[in-house]
Scaffold this motif. Structure first.
Motif, PDB file in Angstrom:
ATOM      1  N   UNK A  37       1.193  -0.570   0.118  1.00 30.88           N
ATOM      2  CA  UNK A  37       0.141  -0.519  -0.169  1.00 30.88           C
ATOM      3  C   UNK A  37       1.243   1.664   0.396  1.00 30.88           C
ATOM      4  N   UNK A  38       0.319   2.660  -0.524  1.00 27.81           N
ATOM      5  CA  UNK A  38       1.010   3.715  -0.432  1.00 27.81           C
ATOM      6  C   UNK A  38      -0.443   4.457   0.081  1.00 27.81           C
ATOM      7  N   UNK A  39       0.094   5.094   1.191  1.00 28.03           N
ATOM      8  CA  UNK A  39      -1.142   5.514   1.414  1.00 28.03           C
ATOM      9  C   UNK A  39      -0.821   7.314   1.834  1.00 28.03           C
ATOM     10  N   UNK A  40      -2.001   8.202   2.648  1.00 31.34           N
ATOM     11  CA  UNK A  40      -1.978  10.102   2.511  1.00 31.34           C
ATOM     12  C   UNK A  40      -2.070   9.505   4.078  1.00 31.34           C
ATOM     13  N   UNK A  41      -1.157  10.208   4.898  1.00 29.69           N
ATOM     14  CA  UNK A  41      -0.785  10.193   5.981  1.00 29.69           C
ATOM     15  C   UNK A  41      -1.356  11.381   6.652  1.00 29.69           C
ATOM     16  N   UNK A  42      -1.433  12.495   5.464  1.00 28.40           N
ATOM     17  CA  UNK A  42      -2.420  14.464   5.547  1.00 28.40           C
ATOM     18  C   UNK A  42      -3.950  13.753   5.972  1.00 28.40           C
ATOM     19  N   UNK A  43      -4.551  12.802   4.868  1.00 29.11           N
ATOM     20  CA  UNK A  43      -6.102  12.588   5.108  1.00 29.11           C
ATOM     21  C   UNK A  43      -6.159  10.737   5.907  1.00 29.11           C
ATOM     22  N   UNK A  44      -5.703  10.611   6.229  1.00 26.75           N
ATOM     23  CA  UNK A  44      -5.700   9.322   6.831  1.00 26.75           C
ATOM     24  C   UNK A  44      -5.683   7.940   5.801  1.00 26.75           C
ATOM     25  N   UNK A  45      -6.341   8.140   4.955  1.00 26.06           N
ATOM     26  CA  UNK A  45      -6.416   7.362   3.479  1.00 26.06           C
ATOM     27  C   UNK A  45      -5.610   6.450   3.245  1.00 26.06           C
ATOM     28  N   UNK A  46      -6.216   5.274   2.308  1.00 21.83           N
ATOM     29  CA  UNK A  46      -5.419   4.477   1.627  1.00 21.83           C
ATOM     30  C   UNK A  46      -4.899   5.854   0.132  1.00 21.83           C
ATOM     31  N   UNK A  47      -3.857   5.666  -0.277  1.00 20.51           N
ATOM     32  CA  UNK A  47      -3.846   6.308  -2.142  1.00 20.51           C
ATOM     33  C   UNK A  47      -3.656   5.485  -2.757  1.00 20.51           C
ATOM     34  N   UNK A  48      -2.776   4.255  -2.916  1.00 19.12           N
ATOM     35  CA  UNK A  48      -2.871   3.430  -4.468  1.00 19.12           C
ATOM     36  C   UNK A  48      -2.048   2.551  -3.268  1.00 19.12           C
ATOM     37  N   UNK A  49      -1.229   1.452  -4.544  1.00 18.77           N
ATOM     38  CA  UNK A  49      -1.036  -0.388  -4.197  1.00 18.77           C
ATOM     39  C   UNK A  49       0.344  -0.282  -5.831  1.00 18.77           C
ATOM     40  N   UNK A  50       1.410  -0.490  -4.937  1.00 18.59           N
ATOM     41  CA  UNK A  50       2.279  -1.574  -6.205  1.00 18.59           C
ATOM     42  C   UNK A  50       2.693  -2.481  -6.102  1.00 18.59           C
ATOM     43  N   UNK A  51       2.737  -3.171  -7.686  1.00 16.75           N
ATOM     44  CA  UNK A  51       2.327  -4.017  -7.483  1.00 16.75           C
ATOM     45  C   UNK A  51       4.209  -5.201  -8.090  1.00 16.75           C
ATOM     46  N   UNK A  52       4.404  -5.386  -7.180  1.00 12.50           N
ATOM     47  CA  UNK A  52       6.362  -6.343  -7.351  1.00 12.50           C
ATOM     48  C   UNK A  52       6.147  -7.839  -7.939  1.00 12.50           C
ATOM     49  N   UNK A  53       7.211  -8.035  -8.981  1.00 16.09           N
ATOM     50  CA  UNK A  53       7.043  -9.347  -9.112  1.00 16.09           C
ATOM     51  C   UNK A  53       8.084  -9.993  -8.186  1.00 16.09           C
ATOM     52  N   UNK A  54       7.787 -11.743  -8.026  1.00 16.27           N
ATOM     53  CA  UNK A  54       8.137 -12.743  -7.063  1.00 16.27           C
ATOM     54  C   UNK A  54       8.860 -13.952  -7.635  1.00 16.27           C
ATOM     55  N   UNK A  55       9.573 -14.322  -7.625  1.00 19.52           N
ATOM     56  CA  UNK A  55       9.760 -15.799  -8.217  1.00 19.52           C
ATOM     57  C   UNK A  55      10.587 -16.595  -7.152  1.00 19.52           C
ATOM     58  N   UNK A  56       9.890 -18.148  -6.728  1.00 23.07           N
ATOM     59  CA  UNK A  56      10.210 -18.345  -5.735  1.00 23.07           C
ATOM     60  C   UNK A  56      10.665 -19.595  -6.364  1.00 23.07           C
ATOM     61  N   UNK A  57      11.768 -19.977  -6.757  1.00 21.59           N
ATOM     62  CA  UNK A  57      12.702 -21.306  -6.795  1.00 21.59           C
ATOM     63  C   UNK A  57      13.166 -22.218  -5.124  1.00 21.59           C
ATOM     64  N   UNK A  58      12.719 -22.830  -4.986  1.00 14.30           N
ATOM     65  CA  UNK A  58      13.037 -24.081  -4.181  1.00 14.30           C
ATOM     66  C   UNK A  58      12.652 -22.851  -2.951  1.00 14.30           C
ATOM     67  N   UNK A  59      13.675 -23.446  -2.259  1.00 17.85           N
ATOM     68  CA  UNK A  59      13.464 -22.582  -0.627  1.00 17.85           C
ATOM     69  C   UNK A  59      13.938 -20.836  -1.131  1.00 17.85           C
ATOM     70  N   UNK A  60      13.949 -20.515  -1.995  1.00 21.80           N
ATOM     71  CA  UNK A  60      15.142 -19.253  -1.997  1.00 21.80           C
ATOM     72  C   UNK A  60      13.339 -18.155  -3.469  1.00 21.80           C
ATOM     73  N   UNK A  61      13.996 -17.308  -2.898  1.00 22.62           N
ATOM     74  CA  UNK A  61      12.996 -15.937  -3.243  1.00 22.62           C
ATOM     75  C   UNK A  61      14.406 -15.247  -4.448  1.00 22.62           C
ATOM     76  N   UNK A  62      14.122 -15.246  -6.308  1.00 27.68           N
ATOM     77  CA  UNK A  62      14.660 -14.255  -6.977  1.00 27.68           C
ATOM     78  C   UNK A  62      14.581 -12.817  -7.053  1.00 27.68           C
TER      79      UNK A  62
END
Length: 301
Positions: free
Chosen positions: A61-86
């Protein structure tokens, strides 16, 4: 053992020197060789991982602490191989080096737009990372519009995050201007870290600047970091762009940023990157946290 092996190992040592930007000679070691083999293996795997949809997206989440509201979301890619995160940066590098930039970009656009649509929170802006090479792909705009149309996500709800390297050259300017004319917002990610150039702000009317976490980590202990962040806040205000502080992890950092004039925050203080299955619940927790923080400040005499 052979001239070919000698040349191959010398080539790997040279590549290591260039990658690390070392100013001394680099001698080939077995570690360099094993690292190269691992990278070659991952380059071969990334194509199948994209095709089989073995990657996944998480959202912070991206938040606006001046208004106390949620502003947005950043999408982040993930890839797990076995026990490791790339790491996300390595995923992009692997895709670029194996000619899978367009395929990875399409997968990220479609998956993040799908998740956003199913979340049913149109008041939040979706921030999607876009690699510099992806922007230069011939079908980038077509992929962007297709994902927007297929998942019924209005371009005005989407902000494309790019590092400053993506703004290098007239072809990139033309493509990004076209995307903005279609209604997509543009953000410069990691602002001021590497390829900072004021000409980018002159030629490209970006909508958002993101203060890199390396500055935020130092603002309570380093006066120069404070002055630099104050400069970025003033710059964003003068060119009328939104400003987001990344990597906010402590209340002291949040308080300093708010008093300095930066109200949009993103970081572990509010919520970690979250899987889609837990995202709705995480957003509710973040919203409650913002209200509690706002009420506490209101009670301070």
């Amino acid at each position: 053992r052979t001239p070919e092996e000698l040349l191959s190992q010398a080539d790997l040592a040279m590549y290591e020197a260039k990658t690390q930007r070392m100013e001394t000679c680099v001698f080939y070691t077995d570690l360099i060789g094993s690292r190269h083999k691992e990278q070659a293996h991952l380059r071969a795997e990334i194509s199948d991982a994209i095709a089989r949809s073995e990657l996944r997206m998480v959202y912070q989440p991206i938040v606006n602490i001046a208004t106390g509201e949620l502003f947005g979301l950043e999408a982040l890619v993930r890839w797990r191989i076995g026990d490791e995160e790339v790491p996300a940066g390595e995923i992009v590098s692997l895709a670029e080096s194996s000619n899978q930039t367009a395929a990875l970009g399409r997968w990220i656009l479609n998956r993040s737009f799908e998740d956003y649509r199913r979340l049913s929170r149109p008041g939040l802006r979706l921030h999607v990372n876009t690699s510099p090479n992806q922007v230069l792909e011939p079908g980038f705009l077509d992929d962007l519009v297709a994902a927007s149309t297929d998942w019924q996500v209005d371009p005005s709800q989407v902000c494309l995050e790019l590092t400053e390297r993506a703004f290098n050259g007239s072809a990139a300017y033309q493509t990004l201007n076209h995307a903005r004319n279609l209604g997509f917002a543009l953000a410069i990610d990691d602002f001021g870290v590497q390829y900072a150039a004021m000409t980018n702000l002159m030629h490209m009317p970006v909508d958002c600047l993101k203060i890199d976490r390396s500055f935020i980590a130092q603002i309570n202990v380093n006066e120069r970091a404070q002055r630099l962040v104050e400069g970025q806040i003033a710059l964003a205000s003068s060119i009328r762009t939104t400003l987001v502080a990344e990597g906010v992890e402590t209340q002291d950092q949040a308080d300093w940023l708010r008093s300095a004039g930066c109200a949009l925050h993103q970081g572990f203080l509010y919520a970690p990157p979250t899987e889609t299955t837990d995202l709705a619940e995480a957003l509710e927790r973040t919203a409650v946290l913002l209200k509690e923080t706002d009420n506490t400040e209101a009670e301070v005499p």
